[in-house]
Scaffold this motif. Structure first.
Motif, mmCIF file in Angstrom:
data_model
loop_
_atom_site.group_PDB
_atom_site.id
_atom_site.type_symbol
_atom_site.label_atom_id
_atom_site.label_comp_id
_atom_site.label_asym_id
_atom_site.label_seq_id
_atom_site.Cartn_x
_atom_site.Cartn_y
_atom_site.Cartn_z
ATOM 1 N N LEU A 22 0.796 -1.229 0.000
ATOM 2 C CA LEU A 22 0.000 0.000 0.000
ATOM 3 C C LEU A 22 0.825 1.274 0.000
ATOM 4 N N PHE A 23 2.078 1.204 0.475
ATOM 5 C CA PHE A 23 2.885 2.423 0.621
ATOM 6 C C PHE A 23 4.183 2.302 -0.168
ATOM 7 N N GLU A 24 4.726 3.470 -0.525
ATOM 8 C CA GLU A 24 5.981 3.528 -1.271
ATOM 9 C C GLU A 24 7.130 2.984 -0.436
ATOM 10 N N HIS A 25 7.999 2.172 -1.075
ATOM 11 C CA HIS A 25 9.173 1.619 -0.423
ATOM 12 C C HIS A 25 10.413 1.863 -1.282
ATOM 13 N N ASP A 26 11.554 2.053 -0.612
ATOM 14 C CA ASP A 26 12.813 2.192 -1.340
ATOM 15 C C ASP A 26 13.157 0.859 -1.994
ATOM 16 N N GLU A 27 13.426 0.885 -3.296
ATOM 17 C CA GLU A 27 13.617 -0.365 -4.018
ATOM 18 C C GLU A 27 14.911 -1.079 -3.646
ATOM 19 N N PHE A 28 15.861 -0.374 -3.005
ATOM 20 C CA PHE A 28 17.119 -1.011 -2.638
ATOM 21 C C PHE A 28 17.106 -1.506 -1.193
ATOM 22 N N THR A 29 16.656 -0.659 -0.276
ATOM 23 C CA THR A 29 16.657 -1.047 1.139
ATOM 24 C C THR A 29 15.366 -1.731 1.559
ATOM 25 N N MET A 30 14.306 -1.598 0.732
ATOM 26 C CA MET A 30 12.974 -2.140 1.026
ATOM 27 C C MET A 30 12.360 -1.505 2.267
ATOM 28 N N LYS A 31 12.864 -0.347 2.661
ATOM 29 C CA LYS A 31 12.291 0.376 3.796
ATOM 30 C C LYS A 31 11.251 1.376 3.304
ATOM 31 N N PRO A 32 10.229 1.683 4.117
ATOM 32 C CA PRO A 32 9.204 2.648 3.686
ATOM 33 C C PRO A 32 9.803 4.016 3.403
ATOM 34 N N VAL A 33 9.256 4.705 2.405
ATOM 35 C CA VAL A 33 9.666 6.067 2.072
ATOM 36 C C VAL A 33 8.751 7.030 2.821
ATOM 37 N N LEU A 34 9.356 7.997 3.535
ATOM 38 C CA LEU A 34 8.595 8.944 4.364
ATOM 39 C C LEU A 34 8.608 10.323 3.726
ATOM 40 N N ASP A 35 7.549 11.094 3.989
ATOM 41 C CA ASP A 35 7.516 12.475 3.500
ATOM 42 C C ASP A 35 8.210 13.395 4.494
ATOM 43 N N GLU A 36 8.078 14.720 4.283
ATOM 44 C CA GLU A 36 8.788 15.690 5.146
ATOM 45 C C GLU A 36 8.338 15.600 6.604
ATOM 46 N N THR A 203 19.665 -13.874 -11.749
ATOM 47 C CA THR A 203 19.123 -14.132 -10.421
ATOM 48 C C THR A 203 18.662 -12.823 -9.785
ATOM 49 N N ASP A 204 17.903 -12.940 -8.718
ATOM 50 C CA ASP A 204 17.443 -11.757 -8.010
ATOM 51 C C ASP A 204 18.637 -10.961 -7.469
ATOM 52 N N ARG A 205 19.644 -11.675 -7.037
ATOM 53 C CA ARG A 205 20.832 -11.006 -6.495
ATOM 54 C C ARG A 205 21.551 -10.213 -7.581
ATOM 55 N N GLU A 206 21.691 -10.790 -8.769
ATOM 56 C CA GLU A 206 22.350 -10.070 -9.859
ATOM 57 C C GLU A 206 21.514 -8.882 -10.313
ATOM 58 N N TYR A 207 20.192 -9.064 -10.336
ATOM 59 C CA TYR A 207 19.297 -7.974 -10.748
ATOM 60 C C TYR A 207 19.498 -6.753 -9.863
ATOM 61 N N TRP A 208 19.512 -6.977 -8.527
ATOM 62 C CA TRP A 208 19.655 -5.846 -7.627
ATOM 63 C C TRP A 208 21.070 -5.289 -7.636
ATOM 64 N N ALA A 209 22.074 -6.127 -7.895
ATOM 65 C CA ALA A 209 23.444 -5.628 -8.026
ATOM 66 C C ALA A 209 23.547 -4.678 -9.224
ATOM 67 N N GLN A 210 22.861 -5.034 -10.324
ATOM 68 C CA GLN A 210 22.867 -4.174 -11.500
ATOM 69 C C GLN A 210 22.142 -2.855 -11.213
ATOM 70 N N LYS A 211 21.000 -2.933 -10.506
ATOM 71 C CA LYS A 211 20.241 -1.729 -10.187
ATOM 72 C C LYS A 211 21.041 -0.777 -9.290
ATOM 73 N N LYS A 212 21.698 -1.343 -8.263
ATOM 74 C CA LYS A 212 22.482 -0.508 -7.352
ATOM 75 C C LYS A 212 23.697 0.075 -8.063
ATOM 76 N N GLY A 213 24.352 -0.739 -8.900
ATOM 77 C CA GLY A 213 25.504 -0.246 -9.647
ATOM 78 C C GLY A 213 25.124 0.862 -10.613
ATOM 79 N N ALA A 215 22.558 2.919 -10.287
ATOM 80 C CA ALA A 215 22.255 4.119 -9.492
ATOM 81 C C ALA A 215 23.532 4.836 -9.065
ATOM 82 N N ALA A 216 24.538 4.066 -8.635
ATOM 83 C CA ALA A 216 25.814 4.674 -8.237
ATOM 84 C C ALA A 216 26.509 5.328 -9.426
#
Length: 538
Positions: A22-36, A203-213, A215-216
């Motif tokens: 239901l709520f926005e989450h950071d795609e890398f940390t999987m933690k909820p995204v908060l507003d101001e 794999t899921d691990r490679e997918y997220w490694a590519q996404k994080k790389g 972004a960096a």
């Protein structure tokens, strides 16, 4: 194409799953995204429904069921299973897939394949990479609260009983993938074969490694782009992806396995063969990467097939050079024919539209549209190598016959597949009644047997119906359930290939039809002009 992903969770907080949906989450940390103000940010668009929760909140219903059956109380217990069905981004514009329709498909899939489980079904209109792929989340409590029929992926009596837990075995996941393929075929959506591997296995691990790389890298390149400097590297590639490219480059240039090995060795990659399987060792690793982890394109059979094709192509090229070398025009013509033809649309009948009340603005647009489509039509006409309208007519007829033939094969395969599924349903129903049928044999007297049959009347009705089905179809020995499921999966894979072939043929037939209509309309327009020119010449 739709894909299926499975994740199991040991998190006892069932509300966390609903919060993620239901709520926005950071795609890398999987933690909820908060507003101001520190509050959760709701997702912009989604559809959410619950199944088998009795009108209660999903988390509350799951915890009540766990307490009632005294399950999922330990830390190491799998509390929930999360399945994600991701549809092809093209399904929206091409096949009319909407969020509401995807939600309906997800609810139906959940009800059919996870009966007796409390479930959340939620559909999102986009994925992590903002590619526009609609995807459905199905989260089920691992505990089953109702007794259910014996389904094809189940292999033990406990899999049907209330108070027992769902198991996602390899066989079950294959079954779910085959059912996703069947769903897409039935709904007219894009689909690939999910049962026979993939060319690139990410794999899921490679997918997220590519996404994080990536972004960096984007963050690193941002100051240079702002200063008007073009970065040297804009796309991040994982080490596995670099290895795939290195292997493909060597494959494209090699004509034998020795050449392939030597070309890889120049790049520092050692290819090894053990028990009929290939593995690749890069300089930065001590343990080789197996071909299975890279994808089906890199295993022994695929590599040898490509090398054999390269050798045959080299022999044909040598023979062609020894005879007559192809001209530059021939090469350009071949390249042009290999390119994808432009999308051709039908010409607009301007006179008819004017009669319907269209204004001068529409007439100007339609004139320009017709000129563009005439040019595209002539390009396709030439690229397909047509020299006359009659030749185009013959090509349309041939494309239609090919499409009809594939359609007939597809319908015959569908009929066979439905027959196998019905047989499977009867076999599973008959198998579930085995304890009751064995209990009847243990009864000593006719009176006891009669009383036993009356007490288990529903089970004997099912068993008798299955027995009549077997007799009507001449089945004297029931097939093994695993062998029957394997046969069904093979038919589904074959159907997937025919399904994609049929859609490609249908697309070509429609394109040729459009070209034919446009050519006919162009010729009809040219005819009055020729007559007028001939009358002036006289």
């Amino acid at each position: 194409m739709a894909t299926l992903k499975h994740i199991n969770s040991k998190n006892a907080d069932y509300g966390a799953a609903e919060q993620y949906l239901l709520f926005e989450h950071d795609e890398f940390t999987m933690k909820p995204v908060l507003d101001e103000t520190g509050r959760l940010i709701p997702r912009e668009d989604y559809r959410l429904s619950t199944l088998n929760c009795g009108g209660e909140d999903f988390a509350v219903a799951c915890m009540r069921a766990n307490l009632r059956y005294e399950k999922n109380q330990r830390r190491e217990d799998v509390k929930s299973h999360h399945y994600i069905i991701s549809f092809d981004p093209r399904d929206g514009p091409d096949n009319g897939l909407t969020v509401d329709r995807a939600q309906e498909l997800g609810e139906k899939f959940c009800a059919e394949h996870f009966p007796g489980h409390q479930a959340l079904v939620c559909t999102h209109p986009d994925g992590h990479n903002h590619s526009g792929n609609i995807h459905v989340h199905i989260v089920i409590n691992s505990l089953r609260i109702e007794e259910v029929p014996f389904l094809p992926y189940m292999d033990r009596p406990a899999d049907t009983k209330a108070g027992c837990k769902h198991r996602c075995t390899d066989a079950a996941l294959r079954y779910f993938k085959s059912e996703v393929m069947e769903m897409c075929h039935r709904e007219g959506l894009y689909q690939i074969d999910l049962l026979n591997g993939s060319k690139n296995r990410v794999t899921d691990r490679e997918y997220w490694a590519q996404k994080k790389g990536q972004a960096a890298l984007d963050k690193q390149n941002a100051p240079m782009i702002a200063g008007g400097i073009t970065p040297r590297q804009t796309k991040f590639e994982t080490n596995k992806e670099k290895l795939r490219q290195t292997i493909r480059a060597a494959l494209s240039a090699a004509a034998s396995f020795e050449d392939f090995s030597s070309l890889l060795l120049r790049e520092g990659v050692t290819v090894k063969e053990s028990r009929g399987r290939l593995s690749y060792l890069t300089p930065d690793r001590t343990k080789p990467i197996s071909a299975r982890k890279l994808g089906d394109d890199f295993d022994r059979a695929a590599v040898l097939a490509v090398l054999e094709q390269n050798a045959a192509r080299a022999a044909e090229k040598a023979a062609a050079i020894s005879s007559t070398p192809p001209s530059i025009q021939d090469q350009l013509r071949a390249d042009r024919a290999a390119r994808t033809a432009p999308n051709v649309q039908r010409l607009v009948d301007i006179e008819q539209k004017k009669a319907e009340g269209k204004g001068r603005g529409y007439e100007r647009w339609a004139t320009m549209h017709n000129l563009k489509q005439m040019a595209a039509t002539l390009n396709v006409y030439q690229e397909y190598g047509f020299t006359s309208p009659e030749q185009l007519e013959a090509a349309v007829d041939t494309a239609y016959q090919e499409m009809r033939q594939t359609s007939g094969e597809l319908k015959a395969l569908e009929t066979k597949l439905q027959g196998k599924k019905e047989l499977q349903r009867q076999v599973l129903a008959y198998a579930k009644t085995k304890p009751v049928r064995d209990g009847l044999k243990a009864q000593k007297s006719p009176k006891a047997r009669e009383a036993y049959r009356q007490a288990h009347e529903s089970d004997f009705i099912i068993a008798d119906a299955a027995a009549r089905y077997f007799k009507a179809h001449g089945i004297t020995r029931l097939p093994a359930r695993k062998a029957l499921q394997d046969e069904i999966e093979q038919l589904v894979s074959k159907k997937s290939g025919l399904y994609n072939t049929y859609h490609a043929q249908k697309q070509r037939f429609k394109e040729l039809q459009t070209v034919k209509r446009n050519i006919d309309q162009i010729l009809r327009r040219e005819e009055p002009r020729r007559r007028k020119e001939q009358s002036h010449e006289r």
